[in-house]
Motif scaffolding. Sequence first.
Motif, mmCIF file in Angstrom:
data_model
loop_
_atom_site.group_PDB
_atom_site.id
_atom_site.type_symbol
_atom_site.label_atom_id
_atom_site.label_comp_id
_atom_site.label_asym_id
_atom_site.label_seq_id
_atom_site.Cartn_x
_atom_site.Cartn_y
_atom_site.Cartn_z
ATOM 1 N N LEU A 100 6.371 21.523 17.315
ATOM 2 C CA LEU A 100 7.045 21.392 16.031
ATOM 3 C C LEU A 100 7.642 22.547 15.589
ATOM 4 N N VAL A 101 7.218 23.672 15.839
ATOM 5 C CA VAL A 101 7.800 24.921 15.402
ATOM 6 C C VAL A 101 8.757 25.231 16.463
ATOM 7 N N GLU A 102 8.824 24.644 17.450
ATOM 8 C CA GLU A 102 10.213 25.111 18.513
ATOM 9 C C GLU A 102 11.199 24.059 17.842
ATOM 10 N N GLU A 103 10.951 22.885 17.376
ATOM 11 C CA GLU A 103 11.862 21.868 16.949
ATOM 12 C C GLU A 103 12.619 22.575 15.729
ATOM 13 N N LEU A 126 4.955 30.398 12.504
ATOM 14 C CA LEU A 126 6.104 29.907 11.684
ATOM 15 C C LEU A 126 6.905 31.263 10.892
ATOM 16 N N GLY A 127 6.177 32.209 10.707
ATOM 17 C CA GLY A 127 6.670 33.353 10.115
ATOM 18 C C GLY A 127 7.801 33.962 10.879
ATOM 19 N N GLY A 130 11.673 32.714 9.238
ATOM 20 C CA GLY A 130 11.952 32.848 7.918
ATOM 21 C C GLY A 130 13.310 32.583 7.733
ATOM 22 N N LYS A 131 14.168 33.304 8.623
ATOM 23 C CA LYS A 131 15.663 33.154 8.418
ATOM 24 C C LYS A 131 16.253 31.672 8.457
ATOM 25 N N VAL A 132 15.546 30.783 9.051
ATOM 26 C CA VAL A 132 15.974 29.373 9.200
ATOM 27 C C VAL A 132 15.345 28.478 8.233
ATOM 28 N N LEU A 133 14.153 28.740 7.906
ATOM 29 C CA LEU A 133 13.234 27.697 6.663
ATOM 30 C C LEU A 133 13.697 28.278 5.473
ATOM 31 N N GLY A 134 13.722 29.772 5.167
ATOM 32 C CA GLY A 134 13.831 30.132 3.983
ATOM 33 C C GLY A 134 14.984 30.067 3.150
ATOM 34 N N PRO A 135 16.128 29.959 3.714
ATOM 35 C CA PRO A 135 17.233 29.565 2.931
ATOM 36 C C PRO A 135 17.374 28.188 2.476
#
Length: 240
Positions: A100-103, A126-127, A130-135
């Motif tokens: 799931l992290v990879e997806e 998951l850290g 950050g640039k993918v999930l953060g925004p």
Amino acid sequence: MAKRGKKYRAALDKIEADRLYGPKAGLALLKEIDSAAYDSTVDCAFRLGIDPRKADQMVRGAVSLPHGIGKSVRVAVVAGGDKAAEAREAGADHVGGDELVEELGQGDLLDQIDSVIATPDMMGKLGRLGKVLGPRGLMPNPKSGTVTMNVGQAVKEIKAGRIEYRSDRNGNVHTILGKASFTTEQLVENYAALLDEIIRQRPSAAKGRYLQTVAVSTSMSPSVPLDPAKSRDLLEDDDA
């Protein structure tokens, strides 16, 4: 400046200039002036007296709205073993560990989820996202209750209407309050829960007036200013 449509201008004319509405009157007016052909989302914006450049004045957290937000929330849980099974049982839409992290890293699921929950042991993996999930506001955080071992409860609370919020770089907090189809009383009760939480999160380092302005709006309406000083007896009728 873009020219506003006839319906928008008509709605704007119904909002009294220089008036701060009580929550009940303001939200009732918002329902009246909403002209969308669909069930609009009601948004709430707080302007806070904080210095957003300072880390100790960030306002961030989560709150469960008593009447939810009027839509189904899609939740992904990054966990393994028993915690993955717990998340599935609680109704999570996507559950997994490394895969799931990879997806998530590839962006395949980003348009299919509204919240991500993770167990503490998975945050190291998951850290790097950050640039993918953060925004998108999807990075799990302990302050918002999305980094937890109690994933089942977290899934149920988010599905039931728990929302996350955080101050932006201008000291504003924007969040969902519900739907235009909600009754005025439901919207007021959701607002009361949100207001209490924002007040509770006041940073000790913040100086001066904390709640500066509050406004509610829908996607098709002008905003209605609420009185930030009114924080009690919100369901009482407001004086005109």
